[in-house]
Design a protein around this motif. Structure first.
Motif, PDB file in Angstrom:
ATOM      1  N   ALA A  41       0.950  -1.233  -0.017  1.00  0.00           N
ATOM      2  CA  ALA A  41      -0.092   0.167  -0.017  1.00  0.00           C
ATOM      3  C   ALA A  41       0.921   1.162   0.062  1.00  0.00           C
ATOM      4  O   ALA A  41       0.560   2.297  -0.576  1.00  0.00           O
ATOM      5  CB  ALA A  41      -0.963   0.030   1.169  1.00  0.00           C
ATOM      6  N   ALA A  42       2.018   1.202   0.524  1.00  0.00           N
ATOM      7  CA  ALA A  42       3.048   2.422   0.463  1.00  0.00           C
ATOM      8  C   ALA A  42       3.490   2.805  -0.750  1.00  0.00           C
ATOM      9  O   ALA A  42       3.862   4.051  -0.878  1.00  0.00           O
ATOM     10  CB  ALA A  42       3.939   2.058   1.678  1.00  0.00           C
ATOM     11  N   LEU A  43       3.506   1.542  -1.649  1.00  0.00           N
ATOM     12  CA  LEU A  43       3.897   2.131  -2.891  1.00  0.00           C
ATOM     13  C   LEU A  43       2.734   2.621  -3.735  1.00  0.00           C
ATOM     14  O   LEU A  43       3.080   3.145  -4.926  1.00  0.00           O
ATOM     15  CB  LEU A  43       4.270   0.685  -3.637  1.00  0.00           C
ATOM     16  N   ARG A  44       1.571   2.764  -3.247  1.00  0.00           N
ATOM     17  CA  ARG A  44       0.318   3.304  -4.067  1.00  0.00           C
ATOM     18  C   ARG A  44       0.089   2.775  -5.338  1.00  0.00           C
ATOM     19  O   ARG A  44      -0.106   3.484  -6.270  1.00  0.00           O
ATOM     20  CB  ARG A  44       0.510   4.891  -3.989  1.00  0.00           C
ATOM     21  N   PRO A  45       0.092   1.485  -5.268  1.00  0.00           N
ATOM     22  CA  PRO A  45      -0.296   0.663  -6.683  1.00  0.00           C
ATOM     23  C   PRO A  45      -1.471   1.030  -6.927  1.00  0.00           C
ATOM     24  O   PRO A  45      -2.510   1.277  -6.299  1.00  0.00           O
ATOM     25  CB  PRO A  45      -0.179  -0.615  -6.419  1.00  0.00           C
ATOM     26  N   ARG A  79      -6.839  -4.452   0.128  1.00  0.00           N
ATOM     27  CA  ARG A  79      -6.587  -3.354   1.318  1.00  0.00           C
ATOM     28  C   ARG A  79      -5.296  -2.912   0.810  1.00  0.00           C
ATOM     29  O   ARG A  79      -4.709  -1.824   1.500  1.00  0.00           O
ATOM     30  CB  ARG A  79      -6.320  -4.357   2.462  1.00  0.00           C
ATOM     31  N   THR A  80      -4.539  -3.202  -0.329  1.00  0.00           N
ATOM     32  CA  THR A  80      -3.391  -2.573  -0.812  1.00  0.00           C
ATOM     33  C   THR A  80      -3.880  -1.318  -1.483  1.00  0.00           C
ATOM     34  O   THR A  80      -2.875  -0.351  -1.634  1.00  0.00           O
ATOM     35  CB  THR A  80      -2.758  -3.257  -1.847  1.00  0.00           C
ATOM     36  N   GLY A  81      -5.133  -1.108  -1.637  1.00  0.00           N
ATOM     37  CA  GLY A  81      -5.491   0.059  -2.504  1.00  0.00           C
ATOM     38  C   GLY A  81      -5.475   0.137  -4.046  1.00  0.00           C
ATOM     39  O   GLY A  81      -5.958   1.109  -4.664  1.00  0.00           O
ATOM     40  N   ALA A  82      -5.236  -1.144  -4.530  1.00  0.00           N
ATOM     41  CA  ALA A  82      -4.898  -1.469  -5.864  1.00  0.00           C
ATOM     42  C   ALA A  82      -6.218  -1.998  -6.560  1.00  0.00           C
ATOM     43  O   ALA A  82      -6.892  -2.819  -5.757  1.00  0.00           O
ATOM     44  CB  ALA A  82      -3.722  -2.054  -6.312  1.00  0.00           C
ATOM     45  N   LEU A 338      10.519   4.637  -7.790  1.00  0.00           N
ATOM     46  CA  LEU A 338       9.589   4.938  -8.972  1.00  0.00           C
ATOM     47  C   LEU A 338       8.381   6.013  -8.435  1.00  0.00           C
ATOM     48  O   LEU A 338       8.096   6.878  -9.092  1.00  0.00           O
ATOM     49  CB  LEU A 338       9.084   3.773  -9.586  1.00  0.00           C
ATOM     50  N   ALA A 339       7.844   5.496  -7.309  1.00  0.00           N
ATOM     51  CA  ALA A 339       6.788   6.168  -6.552  1.00  0.00           C
ATOM     52  C   ALA A 339       7.092   7.768  -6.195  1.00  0.00           C
ATOM     53  O   ALA A 339       6.053   8.405  -6.012  1.00  0.00           O
ATOM     54  CB  ALA A 339       6.083   5.428  -5.612  1.00  0.00           C
ATOM     55  N   GLN A 340       8.453   8.015  -6.046  1.00  0.00           N
ATOM     56  CA  GLN A 340       8.910   9.094  -5.460  1.00  0.00           C
ATOM     57  C   GLN A 340       9.508  10.043  -6.702  1.00  0.00           C
ATOM     58  O   GLN A 340       9.825  11.233  -6.427  1.00  0.00           O
ATOM     59  CB  GLN A 340       9.804   8.976  -4.460  1.00  0.00           C
TER      60      GLN A 340
END
Length: 450
Positions: A41-45, A79-82, A338-340
């Motif tokens: 989830a912290a990687l915002r996939p 729950r990962t948001g993806a 990559l997310a940053q």
């Protein structure tokens, strides 16, 4: 000395690096553990690709569904948001009584389609998790690719694809459907599927294939070949590598899982695929797993079961961003970088063939990803980064690097910078960064707090 130039005012469009994500599954029915859920989830996939494998046993008997194994699995992914791209690889015994990966046609096509409609309704309508449905997985390999279907004849795969895709869209018309998730992109049935869809108007929203290869250039090359094949057929589906990794050595030991070449190979391949215009890629995989032969025995041959056990118990590949016990691997931090990197791509170039770069801006910051990776020379480098077109003033220079030193906090999953200092920049600014062989660095010029 390597020269890297970043033209911060030369915008090239959205970076959209969320299109390069991760895949998971096909080995056992265990849901993602909470540590992996939170780390992902912290990687915002936005998308994760999975298998819906027969070991979930969603259709154990005629007119009876059992979601008790698959629901927790899908809920953990949610729950990962993806959202999810789900490959349909179920083979219910009521419709496939023989264990034979060459048998693709169910005993009752109408009942098969009812099963597919129920599956899609469950996870695209009742639980809005799956947005893309992939028809099969590696039909050119079958059990050798971890799937119970081996469909080499393009007419057979086209029939299987059409009867399955029709049921998907009947249950959820907004779904994206695609395939054939090839192990070898250039082989049948991929060209045959393109011709069939062009001739009949059968929907093909995305064309998918896989690749395990350590040469980053090979990843980009196949993107261009796939585009040519689609254009020759008169189609323009999205191009997706729904499963990929690097061709790591077959002798797998735990120390090798932390070899920095893994992270550098992953980063270099992503940059090559992006440069070639790929629409989406899914690194395999998210979490290393154990294979229980009892999960596969009901629908794989003895040889197929033995192959799975060898690959995931005896000589595990250790591809995961997380190990079996939840230990984080260096590949995880490639996706964190990559997310940053930012939202808008800006022009960046390297004067050394082994150093690939990608730069972006967002919210007043500019960041550069630099990958020192080569299949042969393996040389340490020092790079001079020259930023052009900056707004003069104070900045915070931060350098993070993935190398053999494992500079990360294993609990918080935070990279520990090798350098962080306040600088004052003019319209042009230069700094030097060490790039060891097979390393990935993220250099950021951010705003100074306060």
């Amino acid at each position: 000395m390597v020269g890297i130039t970043i033209e911060t005012q030369s915008e090239l469009g959205p970076l959209a690096l969320w299109r390069h994500s991760v895949g998971h599954g096909g080995i056992n029915p265990l849901p993602l553990p909470e540590r992996v859920v939170q780390g992902t989830a912290a990687l915002r996939p936005r998308l994760i690709r999975i298998f819906i494998q027969e070991f979930f046993r969603v259709y154990p008997d005629h007119d009876r569904f059992d979601w008790s194994r698959l629901d927790p699995y899908m809920d953990a992914l949610a729950r990962t948001g993806a959202n999810v791209i789900a490959a349909i690889t179920i083979k219910p015994p009521p419709l496939y009584p023989a264990i034979d990966h060459a048998v693709w046609r169910p005993t009752d096509v109408g009942e098969w389609q009812a099963v597919v409609r129920a599956l899609v309704h469950r996870y695209s309508v009742e639980r809005p998790i799956v947005t893309h449905w992939e028809i099969g997985n590696e039909p050119d390999l079958g059990e050798g690719g971890g799937s119970p279907y081996r469909i080499l004849d393009p007419a057979d795969y086209a029939a299987y694809y059409e009867m399955t895709a029709r049921a998907v869209l009947e249950a959820f018309p907004q779904a994206k459907v695609g395939g054939p998730a090839m192990a070898e992109m250039h082989r049948e049935p991929l060209p045959g599927l393109l011709k069939h869809c062009a001739r009949t108007g059968t929907p093909l929203d995305f064309l998918s294939w896989h690749l395990y290869h350590s040469d980053p250039g090979r990843h980009g090359y196949l993107v261009r070949i796939a585009r040519l094949l689609a254009q020759e057929a008169g189609l323009a589906p999205e191009l997706m590598v729904t499963e990929w990794s690097c061709d790591f050595p077959p002798v797998s030991v735990e120390d090798g899982a932390f070899d920095p070449r893994r992270a550098a190979s992953v980063a270099a391949a992503i940059l090559e695929m992006r440069s070639a215009g790929l629409d989406a890629s899914f690194y395999y995989h998210l979490w290393d797993q154990v294979c229980d032969p009892e999960d596969f025995a009901p629908f794989f041959t003895r040889g197929g079961v033995a192959n799975m056990v060898r690959h995931w118990n005896e000589v595990p590949h250790r591809f995961g961003l997380f190990g079996v016990g939840g230990e984080v691997r260096s590949q995880y931090f490639v996706f964190q970088m990559l997310a940053q990197l930012g939202e808008t791509q800006v022009a960046a170039r390297s004067d050394h063939r082994d150093v690939r770069v990608l730069a972006g801006t967002s919210a007043g910051a500019v960041a550069v990803l630099a990958v020192n990776h080569s299949l042969d020379t393996q040389a340490n480098q020092v790079a001079t980064l020259r930023f052009e077109g900056l707004a003069p003033g104070p900045r915070l220079l931060t350098v993070a690097r993935i190398d053999g030193a494992r500079r990360w906090d294993a609990e918080t999953l935070a990279l520990q910078p090798v350098e962080r200092r306040r600088v004052v920049v003019l319209r042009e600014f230069a700094c030097q960064v060490t790039l060891p062989a097979n390393s990935v660095a993220l250099v950021t010029l951010g705003e100074v707090a306060g």
